[in-house]
Design a protein around this motif. Structure first.
Motif, PDB file in Angstrom:
ATOM      1  N   LEU A  49       0.849  -1.190   0.000  1.00  0.00           N
ATOM      2  CA  LEU A  49       0.000   0.000   0.000  1.00  0.00           C
ATOM      3  C   LEU A  49       0.889   1.246   0.000  1.00  0.00           C
ATOM      4  O   LEU A  49       1.813   1.357   0.799  1.00  0.00           O
ATOM      5  CB  LEU A  49      -0.923  -0.002   1.215  1.00  0.00           C
ATOM      6  CG  LEU A  49      -1.985   1.079   1.279  1.00  0.00           C
ATOM      7  CD1 LEU A  49      -2.927   0.982   0.087  1.00  0.00           C
ATOM      8  CD2 LEU A  49      -2.772   0.960   2.572  1.00  0.00           C
ATOM      9  N   GLU A  50       0.618   2.168  -0.912  1.00  0.00           N
ATOM     10  CA  GLU A  50       1.472   3.341  -1.079  1.00  0.00           C
ATOM     11  C   GLU A  50       0.636   4.611  -1.095  1.00  0.00           C
ATOM     12  O   GLU A  50      -0.382   4.681  -1.776  1.00  0.00           O
ATOM     13  CB  GLU A  50       2.252   3.215  -2.387  1.00  0.00           C
ATOM     14  CG  GLU A  50       3.298   4.267  -2.602  1.00  0.00           C
ATOM     15  CD  GLU A  50       4.357   4.268  -1.512  1.00  0.00           C
ATOM     16  OE1 GLU A  50       4.408   5.270  -0.768  1.00  0.00           O
ATOM     17  OE2 GLU A  50       5.118   3.286  -1.417  1.00  0.00           O
ATOM     18  N   GLN A  51       1.074   5.642  -0.340  1.00  0.00           N
ATOM     19  CA  GLN A  51       0.383   6.925  -0.317  1.00  0.00           C
ATOM     20  C   GLN A  51       1.295   8.093  -0.655  1.00  0.00           C
ATOM     21  O   GLN A  51       0.865   9.236  -0.647  1.00  0.00           O
ATOM     22  CB  GLN A  51      -0.254   7.163   1.052  1.00  0.00           C
ATOM     23  CG  GLN A  51      -1.398   6.217   1.340  1.00  0.00           C
ATOM     24  CD  GLN A  51      -2.086   6.544   2.640  1.00  0.00           C
ATOM     25  OE1 GLN A  51      -1.438   6.760   3.659  1.00  0.00           O
ATOM     26  NE2 GLN A  51      -3.403   6.592   2.603  1.00  0.00           N
ATOM     27  N   ARG A  52       2.553   7.814  -0.973  1.00  0.00           N
ATOM     28  CA  ARG A  52       3.500   8.891  -1.286  1.00  0.00           C
ATOM     29  C   ARG A  52       3.476   9.183  -2.781  1.00  0.00           C
ATOM     30  O   ARG A  52       3.832   8.335  -3.587  1.00  0.00           O
ATOM     31  CB  ARG A  52       4.921   8.477  -0.879  1.00  0.00           C
ATOM     32  CG  ARG A  52       5.074   8.251   0.600  1.00  0.00           C
ATOM     33  CD  ARG A  52       6.451   7.703   0.913  1.00  0.00           C
ATOM     34  NE  ARG A  52       6.567   6.356   0.327  1.00  0.00           N
ATOM     35  CZ  ARG A  52       7.711   5.733   0.130  1.00  0.00           C
ATOM     36  NH1 ARG A  52       8.852   6.324   0.428  1.00  0.00           N
ATOM     37  NH2 ARG A  52       7.739   4.519  -0.376  1.00  0.00           N
ATOM     38  N   ARG A  53       3.083  10.384  -3.140  1.00  0.00           N
ATOM     39  CA  ARG A  53       3.015  10.731  -4.558  1.00  0.00           C
ATOM     40  C   ARG A  53       4.401  10.808  -5.184  1.00  0.00           C
ATOM     41  O   ARG A  53       4.559  10.689  -6.389  1.00  0.00           O
ATOM     42  CB  ARG A  53       2.241  12.018  -4.772  1.00  0.00           C
ATOM     43  CG  ARG A  53       2.935  13.233  -4.234  1.00  0.00           C
ATOM     44  CD  ARG A  53       2.156  14.493  -4.540  1.00  0.00           C
ATOM     45  NE  ARG A  53       2.971  15.626  -4.170  1.00  0.00           N
ATOM     46  CZ  ARG A  53       2.576  16.606  -3.403  1.00  0.00           C
ATOM     47  NH1 ARG A  53       1.357  16.623  -2.947  1.00  0.00           N
ATOM     48  NH2 ARG A  53       3.383  17.592  -3.118  1.00  0.00           N
ATOM     49  N   GLY A  54       5.437  10.969  -4.373  1.00  0.00           N
ATOM     50  CA  GLY A  54       6.800  11.034  -4.862  1.00  0.00           C
ATOM     51  C   GLY A  54       7.488   9.679  -4.957  1.00  0.00           C
ATOM     52  O   GLY A  54       8.654   9.612  -5.339  1.00  0.00           O
ATOM     53  N   LYS A  55       6.777   8.605  -4.647  1.00  0.00           N
ATOM     54  CA  LYS A  55       7.347   7.256  -4.737  1.00  0.00           C
ATOM     55  C   LYS A  55       7.835   7.012  -6.156  1.00  0.00           C
ATOM     56  O   LYS A  55       7.104   7.189  -7.120  1.00  0.00           O
ATOM     57  CB  LYS A  55       6.281   6.224  -4.352  1.00  0.00           C
ATOM     58  CG  LYS A  55       6.609   4.790  -4.684  1.00  0.00           C
ATOM     59  CD  LYS A  55       7.667   4.245  -3.798  1.00  0.00           C
ATOM     60  CE  LYS A  55       7.866   2.747  -4.094  1.00  0.00           C
ATOM     61  NZ  LYS A  55       9.094   2.253  -3.551  1.00  0.00           N
ATOM     62  N   LYS A  56       9.091   6.619  -6.302  1.00  0.00           N
ATOM     63  CA  LYS A  56       9.650   6.377  -7.632  1.00  0.00           C
ATOM     64  C   LYS A  56       9.238   5.002  -8.138  1.00  0.00           C
ATOM     65  O   LYS A  56       9.327   4.009  -7.417  1.00  0.00           O
ATOM     66  CB  LYS A  56      11.167   6.498  -7.596  1.00  0.00           C
ATOM     67  CG  LYS A  56      11.633   7.917  -7.379  1.00  0.00           C
ATOM     68  CD  LYS A  56      13.140   8.015  -7.387  1.00  0.00           C
ATOM     69  CE  LYS A  56      13.560   9.453  -7.147  1.00  0.00           C
ATOM     70  NZ  LYS A  56      15.021   9.568  -7.071  1.00  0.00           N
ATOM     71  N   LEU A  57       8.788   4.970  -9.369  1.00  0.00           N
ATOM     72  CA  LEU A  57       8.386   3.732 -10.027  1.00  0.00           C
ATOM     73  C   LEU A  57       9.379   3.435 -11.146  1.00  0.00           C
ATOM     74  O   LEU A  57       9.759   4.334 -11.891  1.00  0.00           O
ATOM     75  CB  LEU A  57       6.979   3.874 -10.604  1.00  0.00           C
ATOM     76  CG  LEU A  57       5.888   4.316  -9.635  1.00  0.00           C
ATOM     77  CD1 LEU A  57       4.589   4.541 -10.378  1.00  0.00           C
ATOM     78  CD2 LEU A  57       5.719   3.304  -8.520  1.00  0.00           C
ATOM     79  N   TYR A  58       9.756   2.168 -11.256  1.00  0.00           N
ATOM     80  CA  TYR A  58      10.742   1.742 -12.242  1.00  0.00           C
ATOM     81  C   TYR A  58      10.133   0.686 -13.162  1.00  0.00           C
ATOM     82  O   TYR A  58       9.095   0.102 -12.853  1.00  0.00           O
ATOM     83  CB  TYR A  58      11.978   1.175 -11.542  1.00  0.00           C
ATOM     84  CG  TYR A  58      12.687   2.192 -10.680  1.00  0.00           C
ATOM     85  CD1 TYR A  58      13.669   3.014 -11.217  1.00  0.00           C
ATOM     86  CD2 TYR A  58      12.350   2.343  -9.335  1.00  0.00           C
ATOM     87  CE1 TYR A  58      14.316   3.963 -10.429  1.00  0.00           C
ATOM     88  CE2 TYR A  58      12.995   3.289  -8.546  1.00  0.00           C
ATOM     89  CZ  TYR A  58      13.971   4.088  -9.098  1.00  0.00           C
ATOM     90  OH  TYR A  58      14.605   5.030  -8.325  1.00  0.00           O
ATOM     91  N   SER A  59      10.813   0.427 -14.258  1.00  0.00           N
ATOM     92  CA  SER A  59      10.364  -0.584 -15.204  1.00  0.00           C
ATOM     93  C   SER A  59      10.129  -1.906 -14.477  1.00  0.00           C
ATOM     94  O   SER A  59      10.960  -2.347 -13.688  1.00  0.00           O
ATOM     95  CB  SER A  59      11.414  -0.779 -16.306  1.00  0.00           C
ATOM     96  OG  SER A  59      10.942  -1.687 -17.270  1.00  0.00           O
ATOM     97  N   GLY A  60       8.972  -2.504 -14.716  1.00  0.00           N
ATOM     98  CA  GLY A  60       8.607  -3.762 -14.085  1.00  0.00           C
ATOM     99  C   GLY A  60       7.735  -3.609 -12.854  1.00  0.00           C
ATOM    100  O   GLY A  60       7.134  -4.577 -12.394  1.00  0.00           O
TER     101      GLY A  60
END
Length: 75
Positions: A47-58
């Motif tokens: 569960l994630e609520q941080r809009r700045g969470k970095k997302l990577y390929s995959g």
């Protein structure tokens, strides 16, 4: 098997807020904080609520039984 929509990015990462806008879940970046506070957004089953969470390929994002996978251009 989970059916997912692939979201292609041009860089090595994108933030969760940018993803929400790019995938047309929200209209503008200012809506990201409120959306994340009022909806359950899972990133790789966390569960994630941080809009700045970095997302990577995959990375897999799940919102209300809709699944998205990040991919970089050229993959």
């Amino acid at each position: 098997m989970v059916k997912a929509t692939f979201i292609t990015i041009n860089n090595n990462h994108i933030t969760l807020g940018q993803f929400l806008k790019l995938s047309k879940i929200i209209i503008n970046g200012g809506q990201a904080r409120n959306f994340l506070m009022t909806n359950k957004v899972w990133v790789n089953n966390t569960l994630e609520q941080r809009r700045g969470k970095k997302l990577y390929s995959g990375d897999m994002i799940t919102i209300t039984n809709k699944h998205f996978v990040i991919q970089t251009q050229g993959i």
